[in-house]
Design an enzyme around this catalytic site. Structure first.
Site, PDB file in Angstrom:
ATOM      1  N   GLY A 176       0.691  -5.202   0.635  1.00  0.00           N
ATOM      2  CA  GLY A 176      -0.314  -5.317  -0.417  1.00  0.00           C
ATOM      3  C   GLY A 176       0.248  -5.870  -1.710  1.00  0.00           C
ATOM      4  O   GLY A 176      -0.481  -6.458  -2.503  1.00  0.00           O
ATOM      5  N   GLU A 217       0.045  -9.456  -1.162  1.00  0.00           N
ATOM      6  CA  GLU A 217      -1.387  -9.797  -1.155  1.00  0.00           C
ATOM      7  C   GLU A 217      -1.933  -9.855  -2.583  1.00  0.00           C
ATOM      8  O   GLU A 217      -2.752 -10.711  -2.906  1.00  0.00           O
ATOM      9  CB  GLU A 217      -2.157  -8.800  -0.298  1.00  0.00           C
ATOM     10  CG  GLU A 217      -1.828  -8.956   1.189  1.00  0.00           C
ATOM     11  CD  GLU A 217      -2.449  -7.886   2.044  1.00  0.00           C
ATOM     12  OE1 GLU A 217      -2.224  -6.682   1.776  1.00  0.00           O
ATOM     13  OE2 GLU A 217      -3.165  -8.232   2.995  1.00  0.00           O
ATOM     14  N   ALA A 269       0.853  -1.185   0.000  1.00  0.00           N
ATOM     15  CA  ALA A 269       0.000   0.000   0.000  1.00  0.00           C
ATOM     16  C   ALA A 269       0.895   1.244   0.000  1.00  0.00           C
ATOM     17  O   ALA A 269       2.032   1.221   0.477  1.00  0.00           O
ATOM     18  CB  ALA A 269      -0.907   0.002   1.224  1.00  0.00           C
ATOM     19  N   GLU A 276       3.358  -5.496   7.664  1.00  0.00           N
ATOM     20  CA  GLU A 276       2.411  -4.503   8.160  1.00  0.00           C
ATOM     21  C   GLU A 276       2.520  -4.220   9.654  1.00  0.00           C
ATOM     22  O   GLU A 276       2.245  -3.104  10.101  1.00  0.00           O
ATOM     23  CB  GLU A 276       0.976  -4.933   7.816  1.00  0.00           C
ATOM     24  CG  GLU A 276       0.575  -4.698   6.361  1.00  0.00           C
ATOM     25  CD  GLU A 276       0.979  -5.829   5.431  1.00  0.00           C
ATOM     26  OE1 GLU A 276       1.835  -6.642   5.784  1.00  0.00           O
ATOM     27  OE2 GLU A 276       0.420  -5.867   4.322  1.00  0.00           O
TER      28      GLU A 276
HETATM   29  C1  LIG Z   1      -8.493   4.335  10.113  1.00  0.00           C
HETATM   30  C2  LIG Z   1      -9.598   3.293  10.034  1.00  0.00           C
HETATM   31  C3  LIG Z   1      -9.252   2.290   8.941  1.00  0.00           C
HETATM   32  C4  LIG Z   1      -9.852   0.923   9.225  1.00  0.00           C
HETATM   33  C5  LIG Z   1      -9.118  -0.140   8.453  1.00  0.00           C
HETATM   34  C6  LIG Z   1      -9.632  -0.235   7.026  1.00  0.00           C
HETATM   35  C7  LIG Z   1      -8.898  -1.284   6.235  1.00  0.00           C
HETATM   36  C8  LIG Z   1      -7.637  -0.697   5.610  1.00  0.00           C
HETATM   37  C9  LIG Z   1      -6.933  -1.725   4.813  1.00  0.00           C
HETATM   38  C10 LIG Z   1      -5.857  -1.057   3.964  1.00  0.00           C
HETATM   39  C11 LIG Z   1      -5.274  -2.049   2.991  1.00  0.00           C
HETATM   40  C12 LIG Z   1      -4.078  -2.760   3.613  1.00  0.00           C
HETATM   41  C13 LIG Z   1      -3.205  -3.271   2.520  1.00  0.00           C
HETATM   42  C14 LIG Z   1      -1.847  -3.768   3.002  1.00  0.00           C
HETATM   43  O1  LIG Z   1      -1.995  -4.946   3.760  1.00  0.00           O
HETATM   44  C15 LIG Z   1      -1.117  -2.721   3.819  1.00  0.00           C
HETATM   45  C16 LIG Z   1       0.275  -2.478   3.308  1.00  0.00           C
HETATM   46  O2  LIG Z   1       0.686  -2.918   2.265  1.00  0.00           O
HETATM   47  S1  LIG Z   1       1.212  -1.493   4.334  1.00  0.00           S
HETATM   48  C17 LIG Z   1       2.731  -1.306   3.398  1.00  0.00           C
HETATM   49  C18 LIG Z   1       3.564  -2.568   3.383  1.00  0.00           C
HETATM   50  N1  LIG Z   1       4.848  -2.315   2.748  1.00  0.00           N
HETATM   51  C19 LIG Z   1       5.923  -1.891   3.458  1.00  0.00           C
HETATM   52  O3  LIG Z   1       5.863  -1.729   4.653  1.00  0.00           O
HETATM   53  C20 LIG Z   1       7.190  -1.630   2.675  1.00  0.00           C
HETATM   54  C21 LIG Z   1       7.670  -0.201   2.964  1.00  0.00           C
HETATM   55  N2  LIG Z   1       8.924   0.058   2.241  1.00  0.00           N
HETATM   56  C22 LIG Z   1      10.101  -0.404   2.741  1.00  0.00           C
HETATM   57  O4  LIG Z   1      10.203  -1.072   3.739  1.00  0.00           O
HETATM   58  C23 LIG Z   1      11.323  -0.027   1.930  1.00  0.00           C
HETATM   59  O5  LIG Z   1      10.999   1.107   1.152  1.00  0.00           O
HETATM   60  C24 LIG Z   1      11.744  -1.164   0.986  1.00  0.00           C
HETATM   61  C25 LIG Z   1      10.593  -1.563   0.098  1.00  0.00           C
HETATM   62  C26 LIG Z   1      12.254  -2.342   1.813  1.00  0.00           C
HETATM   63  C27 LIG Z   1      12.884  -0.629   0.093  1.00  0.00           C
HETATM   64  O6  LIG Z   1      13.862  -0.081   0.923  1.00  0.00           O
HETATM   65  P1  LIG Z   1      15.089   0.681   0.241  1.00  0.00           P
HETATM   66  O7  LIG Z   1      15.693  -0.156  -0.806  1.00  0.00           O
HETATM   67  O8  LIG Z   1      15.920   1.179   1.369  1.00  0.00           O
HETATM   68  O9  LIG Z   1      14.451   1.935  -0.521  1.00  0.00           O
HETATM   69  P2  LIG Z   1      13.590   3.142   0.097  1.00  0.00           P
HETATM   70  O10 LIG Z   1      13.026   2.778   1.425  1.00  0.00           O
HETATM   71  O11 LIG Z   1      14.375   4.383  -0.029  1.00  0.00           O
HETATM   72  O12 LIG Z   1      12.365   3.168  -0.917  1.00  0.00           O
HETATM   73  C28 LIG Z   1      12.590   3.572  -2.270  1.00  0.00           C
HETATM   74  C29 LIG Z   1      11.513   4.578  -2.593  1.00  0.00           C
HETATM   75  O13 LIG Z   1      10.250   3.860  -2.632  1.00  0.00           O
HETATM   76  C30 LIG Z   1       9.364   4.469  -1.708  1.00  0.00           C
HETATM   77  N3  LIG Z   1       8.507   3.431  -1.118  1.00  0.00           N
HETATM   78  C31 LIG Z   1       8.890   2.195  -0.763  1.00  0.00           C
HETATM   79  N4  LIG Z   1       7.841   1.514  -0.267  1.00  0.00           N
HETATM   80  C32 LIG Z   1       6.754   2.348  -0.324  1.00  0.00           C
HETATM   81  C33 LIG Z   1       5.380   2.226   0.034  1.00  0.00           C
HETATM   82  N5  LIG Z   1       4.867   1.091   0.499  1.00  0.00           N
HETATM   83  N6  LIG Z   1       4.581   3.298  -0.136  1.00  0.00           N
HETATM   84  C34 LIG Z   1       5.069   4.452  -0.648  1.00  0.00           C
HETATM   85  N7  LIG Z   1       6.372   4.637  -1.035  1.00  0.00           N
HETATM   86  C35 LIG Z   1       7.190   3.575  -0.856  1.00  0.00           C
HETATM   87  C36 LIG Z   1      10.246   5.137  -0.673  1.00  0.00           C
HETATM   88  O14 LIG Z   1       9.527   6.125   0.001  1.00  0.00           O
HETATM   89  C37 LIG Z   1      11.333   5.665  -1.553  1.00  0.00           C
HETATM   90  O15 LIG Z   1      10.819   6.774  -2.239  1.00  0.00           O
HETATM   91  P3  LIG Z   1      11.620   8.170  -2.216  1.00  0.00           P
HETATM   92  O16 LIG Z   1      11.733   8.542  -0.776  1.00  0.00           O
HETATM   93  O17 LIG Z   1      12.937   7.838  -2.833  1.00  0.00           O
HETATM   94  O18 LIG Z   1      10.770   9.095  -3.010  1.00  0.00           O
END
Ligand SMILES: CCCCCCCCCCCCC[C@H](O)CC(=O)SCCNC(=O)CCNC(=O)[C@H](O)C(C)(C)COP(=O)(O)OP(=O)(O)OC[C@H]1O[C@@H](n2cnc3c(N)ncnc32)[C@H](O)[C@@H]1OP(=O)(O)O
Length: 258
Positions: A112, A115, A67, A135
């Protein structure tokens, strides 16, 4: 705002469509990418002749990073719910689609992103694939089907290990535990298309009935599952698929399925 499409699709062989995600930098599943995936599914439904859909990424090192955390940081609870619904809707449409879907993963498939891959019928991983549901590190749970689909693929214990530790599962372990179904030596799309080639010669209605019946095994008691299996088999006789397959074998000719 770039007007470059973040999702494109091509038909690489009769009945096989390859959908490619390309949203810089990490294929975060923000609204533009979700809308693109919905559009690709719409197009496949309208085409009416898709037997296999491969979903992959053009982003080096990423299948999809989950996400869009930046997007989530800007929205209120109501929008968060709507966002989650839209993400789950992509996965639910894929899981119920009238074709077999293959996720071709050769980078990070997290949250996601995994997923999405698990909502596909099958998964092919390249050597650079790493899969996880991190997550809990964000104070969330895998809310787009991950808590339901991961245990079905790898079992309760391994699913809890992966979700509670938020660790990334490398490709070889993912194959060993059943999180992915095949490993590609290098080109993961080539590997997915080879798998597609193993699928397209058979009856798609029969294949979809197998998927429904296997999924039913997780949703109902055994005796009801046997009854559902019999009902699916009867449907294949009634719609002529079995008759064609059996006749083709006897006549020593390739079957001409629906
Ligand atoms: C409030 C009431 C609500 C009630 C609930 C309702 C239901 C809601 C359900 C929602 C749906 C849920 C869906 C899902 O289950 C949830 C998720 O997916 S949560 C996200 C899970 N993913 C992560 O946690 C990964 C996060 N990213 C990282 O850990 C790292 O970025 C990486 C992928 C391991 C890579 O690391 P690195 O190589 O070090 O590189 P960077 O970290 O610098 O990242 C590069 C660049 O990409 C951008 N980025 C990476 N991941 C994301 C992301 N998930 N979203 C947005 N952007 C991302 C990062 O910011 C960097 O960008 P830059 O800073 O260079 O512009």
């Amino acid at each position: 705002m770039s007007d470059t499409p973040v999702v494109t699709w091509t038909t690489d062989a009769p009945g096989v469509v390859v959908v490619t995600m390309d949203r810089p930098p990490a294929n975060a599943l923000g609204i533009p990418l979700l809308d693109g995936l919905h559009a690709a599914i719409d197009a496949a439904e309208q085409a009416g002749d898709v037997k296999v859909m491969v979903i992959t990424s053009a982003r080096e090192g990423f299948f999809a990073a989950g996400a869009d955390i930046k997007h989530m940081s800007t929205i209120d609870a109501a929008s968060f719910l709507a966002y989650g619904d839209r993400m789950r809707a992509v996965n639910d449409r894929l899981a119920a689609a009238g074709w077999i879907s293959i996720a071709a993963v050769d980078g990070l498939a997290l949250g996601g992103g995994l997923e999405l891959a698990m909502a596909c019928t099958l998964r092919v991983a390249g050597p650079r694939a790493k899969l996880g549901l991190p997550e809990v590190r964000l104070g969330l749970i895998p809310g787009a089907g991950g808590t339901q689909r991961l245990p079905q693929l790898v079992g309760r214990g391994r699913a809890l290990d992966i979700m509670l530790t938020a660790r990334q599962v490398p490709a070889d372990e993912a194959l060993r535990i059943g999180l992915v179904d095949r490993l590609a030596e290098d080109d993961v799309v080539k590997g997915a298309l080879e798998l597609a080639g193993d699928l397209v010669g058979s009856s798609l209605p029969a294949q979809l009935a197998v998927v429904r019946t296997v999924d039913a095994a997780f949703a109902m008691p055994l005796e009801e599952g046997f009854a559902f299996e019999a009902q699916q088999e009867q449907g294949l006789f009634e719609d002529g698929e079995a008759a064609e397959g059996i006749a083709a074998f006897v006549a020593k000719r390739p079957p001409s399925f629906a």
